[in-house]
Design an enzyme around this catalytic site. Structure first.
Site, PDB file in Angstrom:
ATOM      1  N   LYS A   1       0.738  -1.247   0.011  1.00 35.37           N
ATOM      2  CA  LYS A   1      -0.085   0.015  -0.134  1.00 35.37           C
ATOM      3  C   LYS A   1       0.898   1.242   0.016  1.00 35.37           C
ATOM      4  O   LYS A   1       1.770   1.267   0.697  1.00 35.37           O
ATOM      5  CB  LYS A   1      -0.871   0.000   1.211  1.00 35.37           C
ATOM      6  CG  LYS A   1      -1.886   1.321   1.410  1.00 35.37           C
ATOM      7  CD  LYS A   1      -2.878   0.955   2.665  1.00 35.37           C
ATOM      8  CE  LYS A   1      -3.726   2.144   2.692  1.00 35.37           C
ATOM      9  NZ  LYS A   1      -4.486   1.960   3.867  1.00 35.37           N
TER      10      LYS A   1
ATOM     11  N   SER B   1      -9.450   1.731   3.188  1.00 39.53           N
ATOM     12  CA  SER B   1      -8.310   2.314   2.195  1.00 39.53           C
ATOM     13  C   SER B   1      -7.469   1.658   1.272  1.00 39.53           C
ATOM     14  O   SER B   1      -6.761   2.173   0.613  1.00 39.53           O
ATOM     15  CB  SER B   1      -7.879   3.679   2.923  1.00 39.53           C
ATOM     16  OG  SER B   1      -7.020   3.151   4.108  1.00 39.53           O
TER      17      SER B   1
ATOM     18  N   SER C   1      -9.538  -0.493   7.222  1.00 36.68           N
ATOM     19  CA  SER C   1      -9.112  -0.229   6.020  1.00 36.68           C
ATOM     20  C   SER C   1      -8.363  -1.648   5.411  1.00 36.68           C
ATOM     21  O   SER C   1      -8.048  -1.622   4.279  1.00 36.68           O
ATOM     22  CB  SER C   1      -8.107   0.844   5.980  1.00 36.68           C
ATOM     23  OG  SER C   1      -8.814   2.145   6.022  1.00 36.68           O
TER      24      SER C   1
END
Lengths: 64, 469
Positions: B79, B155, B179
């Site tokens: 990420k 996210s 997330s």
């Protein structure tokens, strides 16, 4: 001492002003519109009964 | 030529059996990205050259009998709020010095690399790990492999979509209010938020510092165990870690047997809400039956202070995020994406007393939850009420209204999201399993036992087609 609770718009505008942040009016309106529901959820936190378990943030553990 | 395995475990076995090479596996994953990523919006930056070089080294090492464990030669996506030495960290934001942590790995990435993982690149996140996709910003719009008109969740959007579509076999996500677990649920994969403080967060941009976790996202719980075994353990660069905290061999805990364990299921706060998938309860019942078939005794429970802990999570996250971003929001408000600034800006409207009260409620809630976890070993519940929302017209309200993940961040308990089949919509639904702090091995054991009795985690979206390596 204040004698009245400020209205929602005054509250939200004041909080942003204190933070030095100025969203455009359209976004400010959205923050103002959303505030009563947010405030109600926050107020529910103050209704949680306190317990002796709520110790302070500093917890020292002496060495053995 | 062998097909690319779905799981890290199967790929690791194929690598050692000589049926697959890491180079071929990595090339196949990139071929999948070549085919799908323009639509999925998974990658921010690909590291083809360094990844293929690392894969070649892994092949040489394995051929020479040097075995670094189950991640050796396995493609992993990162990420893009977590630093990698190959390049910049964008946080999907123009309000950021992308050269932050330049040239260095976050400790958790360094651990994966030392275990032989092949880092394939940086993948999409919501801006600074919060908010919604924003077409006005120069970053891909992440789309769900199960239905590209839908959001993969966030996210950790690219981490979820990439694993689900076979662009890599595992990924790092971050979880402040769900997330990791929300995109895992929406994408039909496994995602874990381990105990707070078990995995070092240095080299990862903060959202809510007292809620943040870096967690593994994989197809199976066994794969998550393999990643967590590498990721966990003390690092002095992360002040949120208990001194001396150790990880472990989580894969060794996966016995498939839940005999003697009591699992509490909370239906009260997770079923019957507006917008829920009509098959949610049926899927939950089937999942509970699988847990019972593995030997567990299931009882009905009610999570304490449910709504209050959800509020405490959102308040804490928004205030801590606003504290971090305030100085830039004063001068660069419109440079942030609409979804991010709408979320984090709420933090300006809370008072110091509100924040202090939220922290008190967290302690009270954690104590009450500890009492409940004195009567059961684990807790289980749906991760979300419904499948992934449609991207067109998506709003904060449209996804916050259907997720339950926020409860677990204020208390720091280990929680894993595992697929529990498709809902009436044809989209994945997910089961969450949670345990006491540092009961990560037990949580993984239950998730793995469930997956040994179900195949939901092996379902793939229609875009996924096996690619010959």
């Amino acid at each position: 001492m204040p004698t009245e609770t400020p209205d929602t718009e005054t509250t939200v505008r004041t909080m942003f002003a204190l933070a030095g942040v100025t969203p455009p009016e359209e976004e400010m309106a959205a923050f103002i519109a959303g505030y009563p529901a947010t405030r109600a959820a926050l107020d529910a936190l103050y209704a949680v009964p306190d317990t002796p378990l709520t110790d302070g943030i500093l917890v020292f553990r002496p060495a053995d | 030529m062998a097909e690319v395995p779905l799981t890290i475990a199967d790929a690791a076995a194929a690598l050692r059996a000589g049926e697959l090479t890491s180079v071929a596996l990595t090339e196949a994953c990139y071929a999948m990205a070549d085919r799908l990523d323009a639509e999925l919006g998974t990658y921010i930056t690909r590291y083809d050259e360094t990844a293929l070089a690392a894969a070649a080294v892994a092949d040489e090492e394995l051929a020479a009998g040097i075995d670094k464990g189950p991640l050796h030669g396995i493609p992993i996506g990162i990420k893009d709020i977590i630093a990698c030495r190959e390049g910049q960290t964008t946080a999907n934001s123009v309000v950021f010095d992308a050269d932050w942590y330049a040239g260095a790995d976050a400790p958790v990435v360094a651990r994966l690399r030392a275990a032989g993982a092949v880092i394939t690149g940086k993948v999409t996140t919501m801006e600074y790990a919060i908010g919604l996709p924003d077409a006005t910003k120069p970053y891909p719009i992440p789309r769900n492999p199960w239905d590209t008109a839908r959001w993969p969740g966030g996210s950790s959007s690219g981490s979820g979509s990439g694993v689900a579509a076979g662009l890599f076999l595992g990924a790092l996500g971050t979880d402040t209010g769900g997330s990791v677990r929300m995109p895992a649920a929406f994408c039909g994969i496994t995602g874990m938020k381990q105990t707070y403080g078990l995995v070092p967060k240095a080299g990862c941009l903060p959202l809510g510092v007292t809620l943040d976790h870096i967690g593994p996202m994989t197809r199976s719980a066994a794969d998550a165990a393999a990643m967590l075994s590498v990721m966990a353990g003390f690092d002095p660069a992360d002040p949120s870690m208990p001194p001396g905290v150790e990880g472990g061999d989580y894969a060794a805990a996966l016995t498939g047997d839940l005999s003697g364990l009591r699992i509490g299921v909370d239906r009260v706060h997770h079923l019957g809400m507006a917008g829920a998938d009509p098959d949610l309860e049926t899927r939950l019942d089937a999942a509970v039956a699988d847990l019972e078939a593995a030997g567990a005794t299931v009882v009905e429970v009610e999570l304490p202070l449910f709504e209050e802990m959800m509020t405490a999570c959102m308040l804490t996250m928004c205030v801590e995020a606003f504290s971090f971003h305030q100085r830039w929001m004063q001068t660069r408000w419109s440079d942030y994406g609409f979804g991010m600034r709408s979320f984090v800006g709420i933090g300006a409207t809370y008072t110091a007393a509100d924040y202090a009260q939220a922290q008190k409620v967290r302690r009270i809630g954690a104590a009450k939850l500890a009492e409940l976890l004195g009567t059961v070993d684990l807790l289980a519940m749906p991760t979300t009420a419904a499948g992934a929302p449609v991207l067109d017209g998506i709003s904060v309200e449209s996804f916050l209204g259907i997720i339950f993940t926020q409860y677990w961040n204020p208390v720091g308990c280990p929680t894993i999201a595992v697929p529990m089949g498709l809902g009436r919509s044809g989209l994945p639904l997910s089961l969450s399993i949670a345990g006491k702090p540092f009961a990560d091995a037990l949580v993984l054991r239950a998730a793995d036992a469930f997956q040994r009795r179900s195949a939901h985690h092996l379902l793939t979206p229609s875009v996924f087609e096996a690619v010959s390596a």
